[in-house]
Design an enzyme around this catalytic site. Structure first.
Site, PDB file in Angstrom:
ATOM      1  N   SER A   1       0.756  -1.180  -0.066  1.00 15.54           N
ATOM      2  CA  SER A   1       0.050  -0.056   0.059  1.00 15.54           C
ATOM      3  C   SER A   1       0.993   1.339  -0.185  1.00 15.54           C
ATOM      4  O   SER A   1       2.138   1.134   0.444  1.00 15.54           O
ATOM      5  CB  SER A   1      -0.938  -0.173   1.110  1.00 15.54           C
ATOM      6  OG  SER A   1      -1.498   1.355   1.191  1.00 15.54           O
TER       7      SER A   1
ATOM      8  N   TYR B   1      -1.721  -0.828  10.230  1.00 15.47           N
ATOM      9  CA  TYR B   1      -1.729  -1.291   8.816  1.00 15.47           C
ATOM     10  C   TYR B   1      -0.517  -0.768   8.123  1.00 15.47           C
ATOM     11  O   TYR B   1       0.068  -1.522   7.456  1.00 15.47           O
ATOM     12  CB  TYR B   1      -3.003  -0.441   8.349  1.00 15.47           C
ATOM     13  CG  TYR B   1      -3.502  -0.640   6.883  1.00 15.47           C
ATOM     14  CD1 TYR B   1      -3.959  -1.819   6.584  1.00 15.47           C
ATOM     15  CD2 TYR B   1      -2.970   0.098   6.003  1.00 15.47           C
ATOM     16  CE1 TYR B   1      -4.230  -1.853   5.100  1.00 15.47           C
ATOM     17  CE2 TYR B   1      -3.355   0.246   4.785  1.00 15.47           C
ATOM     18  CZ  TYR B   1      -3.871  -0.957   4.276  1.00 15.47           C
ATOM     19  OH  TYR B   1      -4.191  -1.355   2.870  1.00 15.47           O
TER      20      TYR B   1
HETATM   21  N1  LIG Z   1      -8.587  -0.155  -1.279  1.00 18.63           N
HETATM   22  C1  LIG Z   1      -7.635   0.211  -1.242  1.00 18.63           C
HETATM   23  O1  LIG Z   1      -7.495   1.787  -1.142  1.00 18.63           O
HETATM   24  C2  LIG Z   1      -6.360  -0.062  -0.710  1.00 18.63           C
HETATM   25  C3  LIG Z   1      -5.198   0.673  -0.940  1.00 18.63           C
HETATM   26  C4  LIG Z   1      -4.043   0.232  -0.614  1.00 18.63           C
HETATM   27  C5  LIG Z   1      -3.898  -1.150  -0.340  1.00 18.63           C
HETATM   28  N2  LIG Z   1      -5.035  -1.843  -0.462  1.00 18.63           N
HETATM   29  C6  LIG Z   1      -4.774  -3.460  -0.251  1.00 18.63           C
HETATM   30  O2  LIG Z   1      -5.374  -4.295  -1.188  1.00 18.63           O
HETATM   31  C7  LIG Z   1      -5.685  -5.406  -0.678  1.00 18.63           C
HETATM   32  C8  LIG Z   1      -7.297  -5.683  -0.993  1.00 18.63           C
HETATM   33  O3  LIG Z   1      -8.027  -4.563  -0.306  1.00 18.63           O
HETATM   34  P1  LIG Z   1      -9.404  -4.044  -0.545  1.00 18.63           P
HETATM   35  O4  LIG Z   1      -9.654  -2.513  -0.763  1.00 18.63           O
HETATM   36  O5  LIG Z   1     -10.072  -4.763  -1.946  1.00 18.63           O
HETATM   37  O6  LIG Z   1     -10.312  -4.737   0.385  1.00 18.63           O
HETATM   38  P2  LIG Z   1     -11.709  -5.237   0.878  1.00 18.63           P
HETATM   39  O7  LIG Z   1     -12.747  -4.770   0.007  1.00 18.63           O
HETATM   40  O8  LIG Z   1     -11.988  -5.055   2.307  1.00 18.63           O
HETATM   41  O9  LIG Z   1     -11.661  -6.808   0.681  1.00 18.63           O
HETATM   42  C9  LIG Z   1     -10.592  -7.497   1.312  1.00 18.63           C
HETATM   43  C10 LIG Z   1     -10.726  -9.124   0.760  1.00 18.63           C
HETATM   44  O10 LIG Z   1      -9.681  -9.606   1.751  1.00 18.63           O
HETATM   45  C11 LIG Z   1     -10.474 -10.748   2.038  1.00 18.63           C
HETATM   46  N3  LIG Z   1      -9.789 -11.214   3.680  1.00 18.63           N
HETATM   47  C12 LIG Z   1      -9.875 -10.266   4.716  1.00 18.63           C
HETATM   48  N4  LIG Z   1      -9.506 -11.010   5.975  1.00 18.63           N
HETATM   49  C13 LIG Z   1      -9.113 -12.197   5.352  1.00 18.63           C
HETATM   50  C14 LIG Z   1      -8.690 -13.568   6.174  1.00 18.63           C
HETATM   51  N5  LIG Z   1      -8.232 -13.648   7.414  1.00 18.63           N
HETATM   52  N6  LIG Z   1      -8.176 -14.518   5.283  1.00 18.63           N
HETATM   53  C15 LIG Z   1      -8.522 -14.498   3.908  1.00 18.63           C
HETATM   54  N7  LIG Z   1      -9.254 -13.544   2.934  1.00 18.63           N
HETATM   55  C16 LIG Z   1      -9.264 -12.223   3.978  1.00 18.63           C
HETATM   56  C17 LIG Z   1     -11.789 -10.614   2.211  1.00 18.63           C
HETATM   57  O11 LIG Z   1     -12.704 -11.927   2.233  1.00 18.63           O
HETATM   58  P3  LIG Z   1     -14.008 -12.196   2.709  1.00 18.63           P
HETATM   59  O12 LIG Z   1     -15.059 -11.701   1.659  1.00 18.63           O
HETATM   60  O13 LIG Z   1     -14.108 -13.354   3.032  1.00 18.63           O
HETATM   61  O14 LIG Z   1     -14.141 -11.201   3.827  1.00 18.63           O
HETATM   62  C18 LIG Z   1     -12.040  -9.738   0.927  1.00 18.63           C
HETATM   63  O15 LIG Z   1     -11.920 -10.498  -0.325  1.00 18.63           O
HETATM   64  C19 LIG Z   1      -5.581  -5.296   0.776  1.00 18.63           C
HETATM   65  O16 LIG Z   1      -4.117  -6.127   1.019  1.00 18.63           O
HETATM   66  C20 LIG Z   1      -5.558  -3.946   1.096  1.00 18.63           C
HETATM   67  O17 LIG Z   1      -4.562  -3.757   2.368  1.00 18.63           O
HETATM   68  C21 LIG Z   1      -5.972  -1.523  -0.708  1.00 18.63           C
END
Ligand SMILES: NC(=O)c1ccc[n+]([C@@H]2O[C@H](COP(=O)([O-])OP(=O)(O)OC[C@H]3O[C@@H](n4cnc5c(N)ncnc54)[C@H](OP(=O)(O)O)[C@@H]3O)[C@@H](O)[C@H]2O)c1
Length: 254
Positions: A141, A154
């Protein structure tokens, strides 16, 4: 140009929603067979139903926060697909607590999911990836480099993912390439949670977060992370390893 993943087997952790779901859909469109991981059987089955990809998509449920589950996720994916060529360590959680409000449970949840999960999925995937001369893409991130007013664990977990990427790219060379993508603000459940908890509504939060992307002046879409991930996982990136790709609409250049 469309990148072709026909005949390649891919595991995406956290592939049920958000960025991971966008990555799953892009790999399916590019012809890959994909093992979709979610934290529970329910969330994984729901995503597989929505994807309606037949035997091109298989399930690999389990929590990456537990090392035993990491082993089960990797083995289920490799068995169902007949091997692994690419692993995308995407699963992640964000908790918006300030440091003085953070207890052991909140710290452990973030570090175990975001950092320990990447380590143990990688550990169990390595024998499969050595066989295929495959590669790993880790989701870090911009918060590995830029501070937030709440959620220090985080940022620390995501800085740790950069360190794992660099160490593993050396440790597993030349067999396995390992790279990282650092997204900026991307529309997803996680970002909506951040927007509401900090600015009161998705609309208000996205207005501020969009301005944070100094060059593009908007929040990104999940497919805008999937593109760079597919590039790194493809043969186009055959000399790219240990690299950290910032994909943030110009946030960290400001
Ligand atoms: N969105 C942003 O702006 C952003 C920015 C920088 C980095 N990121 C990174 O990108 C990645 C995806 O983020 P996102 O924004 O798409 O998040 P999100 O919409 O909250 O989705 C999170 C995903 O991770 C899964 N997950 C959570 N805890 C888990 C666990 N213990 N074991 C297996 N799966 C798990 C969830 O599965 P369930 O459906 O089962 O809950 C879901 O598929 C993350 O690593 C996040 O830190 C995101």
């Amino acid at each position: 140009m469309q990148i072709d993943f026909t005949g390649r087997n891919v595991l995406v952790t956290g592939g049920t929603r958000g960025i991971g779901r966008g990555i799953v859909e892009a790999f399916l469109e590019a012809g890959a067979r994909v093992a979709v991981n979610g934290s529970s059987r329910e969330s994984t089955d729901k995503a597989l139903g929505e994807l309606a990809a037949g035997d091109q998509a298989v399930d690999a449920p389990g929590s990456v926060a537990r090392s035993a589950d990491c082993r089960a996720i990797v083995e289920a994916a490799a068995a169902a697909l007949g091997g692994l060529d690419v692993v995308v360590n995407n699963a992640g959680v964000y908790e918006g607590f300030k440091t003085e409000e953070t207890d052991d449970e909140a710290w452990d949840k973030v570090i175990d999911t975001n950092l320990k999960g990447v380590f143990f999925v990688t550990k169990y995937a390595v024998p499969h990836l050595r066989k295929s001369k495959g590669n790993i893409v880790n989701l870090s991130s911009v918060n590995a480099m830029v501070g937030l007013s709440a959620g220090a664990p985080y940022g620390a977990s995501k800085a740790g993912v950069i360190s794992l990427t660099r160490n593993h790219s050396i440790e597993f060379a030349p067999d396995i390439r390992v790279n990282a993508v650092c997204p900026g603000a991307i529309d997803s459940d996680m970002l909506r949670y951040l927007a509401v908890s900090k600015w009161g509504s998705v609309e208000a939060g996205y207005k501020v977060l969009g301005q944070g992307a100094a060059a593009m002046k908007r929040v990104g879409e999940t497919r805008e992370i999937a593109g760079p991930v597919l590039y790194l996982a493809s043969d186009l990136a055959s000399f790219v390893t240990g690299s950290i790709h910032v994909v943030d609409g110009g946030e960290v250049v400001d």
